[in-house]
Design an enzyme around this catalytic site. Structure first.
Site, PDB file in Angstrom:
ATOM      1  N   GLY A  71     -10.710  73.870  63.989  1.00 53.09           N
ATOM      2  CA  GLY A  71     -11.661  73.347  64.607  1.00 53.09           C
ATOM      3  C   GLY A  71     -11.751  74.311  66.095  1.00 53.09           C
ATOM      4  O   GLY A  71     -10.626  74.738  66.400  1.00 53.09           O
ATOM      5  N   CYS A  98      -3.927  74.059  61.576  1.00 53.48           N
ATOM      6  CA  CYS A  98      -4.364  74.782  62.871  1.00 53.48           C
ATOM      7  C   CYS A  98      -4.634  73.552  63.720  1.00 53.48           C
ATOM      8  O   CYS A  98      -3.769  72.748  64.056  1.00 53.48           O
ATOM      9  CB  CYS A  98      -5.593  75.665  62.629  1.00 53.48           C
ATOM     10  SG  CYS A  98      -5.672  76.790  64.116  1.00 53.48           S
TER      11      CYS A  98
END
Ligand code: XMP
Length: 533
Positions: A71, A98
């Protein structure tokens, strides 16, 4: 990061409820959809829920595994999105990707630091330093593997119970895990093709770590959907708008299998279709499947309304509105239908809501039957709402639809009108239809059709001077376009052999009166769009 604005809330989509599923919590990565695809490719049903609706999705799905997406936010910023804390106590395996890795580490007591401009972007290598269930059967200690990174922030301190299992130059915690709780964090993006083993890692998570069988299939989907359509519709009547494209065709055939004659299809032929397409639609549905079909020939209505219209948005708006008018009036003539069937796909569902709830820039007003349900006050039957385009094709094959329908390139709702910049006339539509047919014929003969996402001709409002025989010509210029893509959101130019393009150009100029010059469009998307208008 790899990201756009996260999306705030998606409409609730699932009613099919496989026992074994994986919940993907979306933090707004542009490639969250790819995670869902990779999980489904591993034979496991998956659904995406935005982070702020994840709790409800968790309750409903009772997932056997959770994946946290990337994001655009930074965990270090106040108010940045979080995972419902109880997900970490549910005894369910979790894979954080991530931002997903960073937020998991942060919420479990670790520390994330801002990248201060030293993140990793693009190709990188990780070295496996420890055994992990995530790597079983795939990566061994000491191995070095290519991955795709896109991050500024990174995990600086691991939570209790976690250990690094792979390192990269820019991220000492490129892959971390708590093997006991079955929590895994990867700093890279396994969902993109630039991580060559990424799909296998995601499959390993879904099947090996979460212990799922991987038996989700189209045959199962078909059976479940048929039962669901019957339950939803009961003895009611359904109408379905056919466009000639694969989505509406697959939806109609599936619904027909579920409820037979309770379905009537309406085919609004706006006269802006490709050569032979209207006949194919009528032939397949009316004659082959025996599905009640109303074929409205509205060419004159559409072409007279398009007279003098040259602005692309004005064309789109007129066609969209007129389509709804005609469809609505035909549906009323049939009478008594409570349900409207649409071939809405999963990407339409999850892209249609923006994170802020505010308007995003309209590049083009897409034409579909979107305005119909409100106007007609009908209940929707949307059996493809959970599927990606390639899955719709697989379902079409499962249903026995002919390849010419199933494998067909996408075609825009406003049809040839947006492939004729300037005024649209019957004469120009006919010229374009002929030229387009020659182009596609050559593409099929060369065995290239399936390698291309979309190929089509565009008739330009430009005339050029040519010479044929001993005479001067002053005729239209045609542009050919062919692109590769996985979802139409981005696209690359398809590179033909120059000899192929010469052959097509020669045939078009010789066979299609009104065209004396052919060009090829070399623009990718972005910065171009696929269609010209
Ligand atoms: P663009 O031109 O926006 O197109 O790059 C992306 C994909 O969408 C298709 N397209 C449409 N499909 N109604 C549709 O159903 C529309 O109004 C429409 N406009 C574009 C286009 O063919 C490409 O596949």
């Amino acid at each position: 990061m790899l990201d756009s604005q996260p999306r705030a809330s998606y409409p609730r989509i699932m009613t099919v409820q496989p026992n074994d599923s994986i919940l993907i919590v979306d933090f707004g990565s542009q490639v969250t959809q790819l995670i869902a695809r990779r999980v489904r490719e591993a034979g496991v049903y998956s659904e995406i829920a935005p982070f702020n609706a994840a709790e409800a999705a968790f309750e409903r799905m009772k997932p056997k595994g959770i994946i946290l997406s990337g994001g655009p936010a930074s965990v270090t910023t106040d108010g940045s999105p979080r995972v419902p804390q109880h997900f970490f106590e549910a005894g369910v395996p979790i894979l954080g990707i991530c931002y997903g890795q960073q937020v998991m580490c942060e919420q479990l007591g670790g520390k994330v630091v801002g990248g201060q401009g030293e993140g990793e972007f693009g190709r990188a290598f990780v070295e496996v330093s420890n055994r992990s269930a995530l790597f079983d059967g795939l990566w061994k200690e000491g191995d070095r593997h290519q991955v795709w990174m896109s991050h500024g922030d990174k995990v600086a301190e691991l939570p209790a119970g976690f250990a690094p299992v792979a390192v990269s130059e820019g991220a000492p915690f490129a892959v971390t895990s708590d093997e006991k709780r079955r929590f895994y964090g990867v700093q890279f993006h396994p969902e993109v093709v630039h991580t060559p083993d990424g799909a296998k890692l995601i499959a390993n998570f879904a099947r090996h770590v979460c212990g799922l069988a991987g038996d989700w299939s189209m045959a199962e989907f078909r059976a479940t959907k048929i039962a669901e359509i019957r339950a939803q519709v009961g003895k009611g009547k359904v109408i379905c708008g056919l466009s000639g494209g694969v989505d509406s065709a697959v939806a109609a055939v599936l619904i027909h299998e579920a409820i037979g004659e309770q379905l009537t299809c309406v085919f609004v032929d706006h006269g802006l279709l490709r050569q032979g397409e209207a006949d194919q639609v009528v032939g397949l549905f009316r004659e082959h499947y025996g599905i009640p079909l109303v074929h409205v020939n509205a060419e004159t209505l559409f072409l007279s309304g398009l007279k003098g219209v040259t602005d692309p948005e004005a064309k789109r708006k007129f066609i969209g509105k007129t389509f709804i008018d005609v469809f609505d009036s035909e549906a009323r003539k049939i009478g008594g239908a409570e349900f409207l069937a649409q071939g809405t796909l999963y990407p339409d569902v999850i892209e249609s809501v923006s994170f802020t709830g505010g308007p995003s820039v309209t590049i083009k007003s897409h034409h579909n039957v979107g305005g119909l349900p409100e106007r007609m006050n009908m209940k929707l039957v949307e059996p493809l709402r959970e599927l990606f385009k390639d899955e719709v094709r697989a379902l079409g094959r499962e249903l026995g639809l002919p390849e010419i329908f199933v494998g067909r390139h996408p075609f825009p709702g406003p049809g040839l009108a947006i492939r004729i910049p300037g005024e649209v006339t019957k004469e120009r539509c006919d010229i374009l239809r002929k030229a387009d047919a020659v182009y596609l014929d050559e593409i099929r003969n060369a065995g290239l059709y399936d390698a291309i996402w979309q190929a089509f001709a565009v008739l330009l409002p430009v005339r050029s001077v040519g010479v044929m025989g001993d005479g001067r010509t002053y005729d239209s210029v045609l542009a050919l376009r062919a692109v590769t893509s996985t979802d139409g959101m981005t696209a690359d130019v398809f590179h033909f052999d120059p000899a192929f393009l010469s052959r097509v150009a020669t045939r078009i100029v010789n066979e299609v009166q009104g065209v004396n010059r052919v060009t090829y469009d070399f623009t990718s998307k972005p910065p171009g769009t696929i269609e010209w208008e």
